[in-house]
Design an enzyme around this catalytic site. Structure first.
Site, mmCIF file in Angstrom:
data_model
loop_
_atom_site.group_PDB
_atom_site.id
_atom_site.type_symbol
_atom_site.label_atom_id
_atom_site.label_comp_id
_atom_site.label_asym_id
_atom_site.label_seq_id
_atom_site.Cartn_x
_atom_site.Cartn_y
_atom_site.Cartn_z
ATOM 1 N N GLU A 14 3.703 -9.988 -12.347
ATOM 2 C CA GLU A 14 3.798 -10.531 -10.990
ATOM 3 C C GLU A 14 3.128 -11.895 -10.889
ATOM 4 O O GLU A 14 3.633 -12.794 -10.217
ATOM 5 C CB GLU A 14 3.161 -9.560 -10.002
ATOM 6 C CG GLU A 14 3.931 -8.276 -9.852
ATOM 7 C CD GLU A 14 3.368 -7.411 -8.743
ATOM 8 O OE1 GLU A 14 4.169 -6.812 -8.024
ATOM 9 O OE2 GLU A 14 2.138 -7.358 -8.584
ATOM 10 N N MET A 194 -5.388 1.099 -7.304
ATOM 11 C CA MET A 194 -6.733 0.987 -7.856
ATOM 12 C C MET A 194 -7.521 -0.253 -7.426
ATOM 13 O O MET A 194 -8.601 -0.494 -7.972
ATOM 14 C CB MET A 194 -6.650 1.036 -9.395
ATOM 15 C CG MET A 194 -6.052 2.325 -9.934
ATOM 16 S SD MET A 194 -5.952 2.392 -11.757
ATOM 17 C CE MET A 194 -7.683 2.477 -12.201
ATOM 18 N N ASP A 218 6.225 4.526 -9.086
ATOM 19 C CA ASP A 218 6.300 5.922 -9.505
ATOM 20 C C ASP A 218 5.862 6.791 -8.335
ATOM 21 O O ASP A 218 5.443 6.286 -7.294
ATOM 22 C CB ASP A 218 5.399 6.164 -10.722
ATOM 23 C CG ASP A 218 3.952 5.769 -10.449
ATOM 24 O OD1 ASP A 218 3.236 6.572 -9.822
ATOM 25 O OD2 ASP A 218 3.547 4.656 -10.826
#
Length: 251
Positions: A14, A194, A218
């Site tokens: 990214e 996270m 996911d």
């Protein structure tokens, strides 16, 4: 007149996509991190990789504050879908961020940040609206860009945008049991990752508006590792570049 905006990315793919949009970026190194300063959509932009986990993300955010003094901070990354209906290829725009693994009880209530009296740090409302509009554009655009095999693999024919709470913790949630436990404990949380709650807390400390967007890679279950690298390369990086460019154009 443009603003000073920090864009923090969770993964290398990214960040590379964002840097490709900044023709004049200049690299500096501080706190063991590479910071890229340039311009995008008329704004002065600092782009940096957060590092994985809350400590790395907080260190990055603090270095950004001290060295760049941004007027706004945007975070882009991937996450595991937690709530029902939040599927692979969807986008979650965070409205609030908490640490699902923070528990200083009995001294403080579970999830409460000691010394702050809160368990959740809210996203800036105006920035959240901008990211939501940019994300809605991205989910319309991306399926037209991808080939049929990729669309089938990730089920991206009709991706959706969600707004809601994001849970942060220092572990990669990758079992159905863990995911179910988090859903039971935090029924408002749409996604798990996270870094965001740590960055949100640093931004709150410095009084700088913060907002974050996460692409669902996911379902935070036993299949969470499947084709993760391919998803980053073929889906997440495109979302990130499109959303950041569109958001900066709207600011």
């Amino acid at each position: 007149m443009g603003q000073r905006i920090a864009v923090i990315s969770a993964v290398h793919e990214e960040l590379a996509e964002i840097l490709a949009l900044m023709p004049d970026e200049q690299r500096t190194v501080a706190a063991g991190r590479e910071f890229w300063r340039g311009h995008l959509q008329g704004h002065e932009v600092l782009a940096v990789l957060s590092g994985i986990g809350k400590v790395a993300a907080a260190t990055t955010a603090t270095a950004v504050m001290e060295r760049f003094q941004p007027q706004q901070v945007l975070f882009t990354g991937v996450a595991g879908g937690l709530a029902s209906g939040v599927e692979v290829g969807d986008i979650v725009v965070g409205t609030a961020f908490l640490q699902h693994d923070l528990d200083a009880s009995p001294l403080f209530p579970r999830w409460e940040v000691p010394g702050r009296g809160v368990s959740r740090f809210p996203a800036d409302l105006a920035l959240t609206q901008v990211l939501h509009e940019a994300a809605r554009d991205a989910v319309t655009w991306l399926p037209k860009l991808l080939d049929a095999d990729t669309l089938r693999l990730f089920g991206l024919h009709a991706p959706s945008v969600h707004r809601g709470e994001i849970a942060t913790g220092d572990r990669f949630v990758a079992t159905a049991a863990e995911s179910a436990a988090l859903r039971a404990a935090l029924p408002e949380a749409l996604a798990v990752e996270m870094e965001c709650a740590a960055v949100a807390q640093v931004c709150a400390d410095y009084g700088v508006p913060f907002a974050a967007v996460r692409t669902i890679s996911d379902r935070a279950d036993d299949a969470a590792h499947v084709d993760f690298s391919r998803f980053l390369q073929q889906v997440a990086r495109h979302y990130s570049g499109r959303i950041v460019r569109k958001a900066l154009n709207l600011l």
